[in-house]
Design an enzyme around this catalytic site. Sequence first.
Site, PDB file in Angstrom:
ATOM      1  N   HIS A 101      -6.473  96.183  48.024  1.00  0.00           N
ATOM      2  CA  HIS A 101      -6.149  95.911  46.624  1.00  0.00           C
ATOM      3  C   HIS A 101      -4.726  96.346  46.241  1.00  0.00           C
ATOM      4  O   HIS A 101      -4.496  96.924  45.163  1.00  0.00           O
ATOM      5  CB  HIS A 101      -7.186  96.569  45.706  1.00  0.00           C
ATOM      6  CG  HIS A 101      -8.586  96.039  45.882  1.00  0.00           C
ATOM      7  ND1 HIS A 101      -8.863  94.783  46.358  1.00  0.00           N
ATOM      8  CD2 HIS A 101      -9.815  96.621  45.648  1.00  0.00           C
ATOM      9  CE1 HIS A 101     -10.177  94.588  46.406  1.00  0.00           C
ATOM     10  NE2 HIS A 101     -10.780  95.698  45.997  1.00  0.00           N
ATOM     11  N   HIS A 175     -11.983  92.330  39.092  1.00  0.00           N
ATOM     12  CA  HIS A 175     -13.077  93.002  39.797  1.00  0.00           C
ATOM     13  C   HIS A 175     -14.286  93.255  38.883  1.00  0.00           C
ATOM     14  O   HIS A 175     -14.892  94.338  38.919  1.00  0.00           O
ATOM     15  CB  HIS A 175     -12.580  94.309  40.402  1.00  0.00           C
ATOM     16  CG  HIS A 175     -13.216  94.660  41.703  1.00  0.00           C
ATOM     17  ND1 HIS A 175     -14.579  94.833  41.832  1.00  0.00           N
ATOM     18  CD2 HIS A 175     -12.699  94.841  42.928  1.00  0.00           C
ATOM     19  CE1 HIS A 175     -14.846  95.142  43.095  1.00  0.00           C
ATOM     20  NE2 HIS A 175     -13.725  95.144  43.784  1.00  0.00           N
ATOM     21  N   TYR A 177     -18.008  93.306  37.698  1.00  0.00           N
ATOM     22  CA  TYR A 177     -19.349  93.340  38.291  1.00  0.00           C
ATOM     23  C   TYR A 177     -20.331  92.907  37.231  1.00  0.00           C
ATOM     24  O   TYR A 177     -20.374  93.491  36.140  1.00  0.00           O
ATOM     25  CB  TYR A 177     -19.753  94.761  38.679  1.00  0.00           C
ATOM     26  CG  TYR A 177     -19.083  95.380  39.873  1.00  0.00           C
ATOM     27  CD1 TYR A 177     -19.667  95.334  41.137  1.00  0.00           C
ATOM     28  CD2 TYR A 177     -17.891  96.078  39.726  1.00  0.00           C
ATOM     29  CE1 TYR A 177     -19.073  95.952  42.228  1.00  0.00           C
ATOM     30  CE2 TYR A 177     -17.289  96.699  40.818  1.00  0.00           C
ATOM     31  CZ  TYR A 177     -17.885  96.630  42.067  1.00  0.00           C
ATOM     32  OH  TYR A 177     -17.297  97.252  43.142  1.00  0.00           O
ATOM     33  N   GLU A 309     -14.951  87.664  42.742  1.00  0.00           N
ATOM     34  CA  GLU A 309     -13.509  87.878  42.779  1.00  0.00           C
ATOM     35  C   GLU A 309     -12.832  86.576  43.216  1.00  0.00           C
ATOM     36  O   GLU A 309     -12.775  86.269  44.396  1.00  0.00           O
ATOM     37  CB  GLU A 309     -13.184  89.026  43.725  1.00  0.00           C
ATOM     38  CG  GLU A 309     -13.835  90.340  43.300  1.00  0.00           C
ATOM     39  CD  GLU A 309     -13.918  91.335  44.450  1.00  0.00           C
ATOM     40  OE1 GLU A 309     -12.872  91.790  44.917  1.00  0.00           O
ATOM     41  OE2 GLU A 309     -15.034  91.660  44.886  1.00  0.00           O
TER      42      GLU A 309
HETATM   43  C1  GAL Z   1     -14.072  94.788  47.058  1.00  0.00           C
HETATM   44  C2  GAL Z   1     -13.997  94.956  48.533  1.00  0.00           C
HETATM   45  C3  GAL Z   1     -14.993  96.018  48.900  1.00  0.00           C
HETATM   46  C4  GAL Z   1     -14.729  97.309  48.172  1.00  0.00           C
HETATM   47  C5  GAL Z   1     -14.564  97.033  46.689  1.00  0.00           C
HETATM   48  C6  GAL Z   1     -14.077  98.239  45.928  1.00  0.00           C
HETATM   49  O1  GAL Z   1     -13.214  93.766  46.647  1.00  0.00           O
HETATM   50  O2  GAL Z   1     -14.279  93.741  49.181  1.00  0.00           O
HETATM   51  O3  GAL Z   1     -14.983  96.225  50.304  1.00  0.00           O
HETATM   52  O4  GAL Z   1     -13.580  97.910  48.681  1.00  0.00           O
HETATM   53  O5  GAL Z   1     -13.676  96.002  46.458  1.00  0.00           O
HETATM   54  O6  GAL Z   1     -15.093  99.168  45.772  1.00  0.00           O
END
Ligand code: GAL
Length: 343
Positions: A101, A175, A177, A309
């Site tokens: 990231h 990101h 959820y 994402e």
């Molecule tokens: C996602 C990634 C995961 C984890 C998460 C952050 O995008 O694919 O492996 O790192 O972010 O907790």
Amino acid sequence: MEVRKSYLGNGTNLFSMVNDKGVRLDVSDFGARIVNLVVPTDTGERNIVLGFESSEDYTTQDSYIGATIGRVAGRINSGRFKLDGKTYQVQTNTEAGHTLHGGAPSFEGKIWQSQIIRTEDEVSVIFTLTSPDGENGFPGNLTTSVTYSLNNQNEWTLVYQAQTDQTTLYNPTNHVYFNLTGDVETPIDGHELTVVADQFAVLNSDGTVTGEKRGVNGTAFDFRTAKSLKDCFELANDAQKDLFSGIDHPFFLSHEKGADAILQSPDGKVSVEVETDQETIVIFTANFGQDKMNMRGKTLGHHGGITFETQAAPGAIEFEDFGEIVLRPDQVYHAKTTYLLKF
Ligand code: GAL
């Protein structure tokens, strides 16, 4: 339609956008993130995304939740890449020595500039940020914006724009959820998922892509027709799913007419339809295992949420058919994703 501003702590703000249908989208200048998304149902209001109640919780528990991710979402193998013949080494921040990231801290830890825009049928908050040349090792002064909008058709839209003064990499995402039960303690296993993708990216055990695109047919990741996440999690002998104890994979979208992905709550009362102009959706089912978080006075556990994402696939700089993430000074980056809420 209205927008209210309140305080989230440590010099950061929360902007609450409310539409005429009773939907509330709360976003913060801290990480240009989504914090709450509240929808009405006949059994009461539900907050259908994960988020914390103070900026401090993001800093101490998980700074990626709901945030704008950049400069490059996902992993860059060993933090190394070549651009126009020159090799760059950017900051690495995973145990296996990769860049996740954009290195840390990055976009998710910044306080962004904000501006509110209102029209009759839509409210928006535009967040802007300049990432200086050399930040975490990436070349170019990068001027970015992310616009969060909510309209009266119950669409939450994200628009990204960026420009650079030197050739660089850019592959942002959001990101968020979702947990459509409204209860962070209820795992997402009972949700039904549709993903209009014939292929996914195979991963190494450290989360980097192998470069292989694999057909979903016969795997745990075949969501071309709606399937319960439980059926995916419980499918026997699926090595890719077992490696991560869930999904943490890029899906290559077919981009047929209509939604690219659909998530529906176990009781069928709430659904989200994702439509994007990006080639890939990285789906991560919060495979946190024993790592628990305190969220809104409750305990968030394994499979407590699911991300969509939207981006170019991680590994795009290594594997040509994974997408294009090079941004040049004569280009304007533009990307759009819409989440249509039904309740
Ligand atoms: C996602 C990634 C995961 C984890 C998460 C952050 O995008 O694919 O492996 O790192 O972010 O907790």
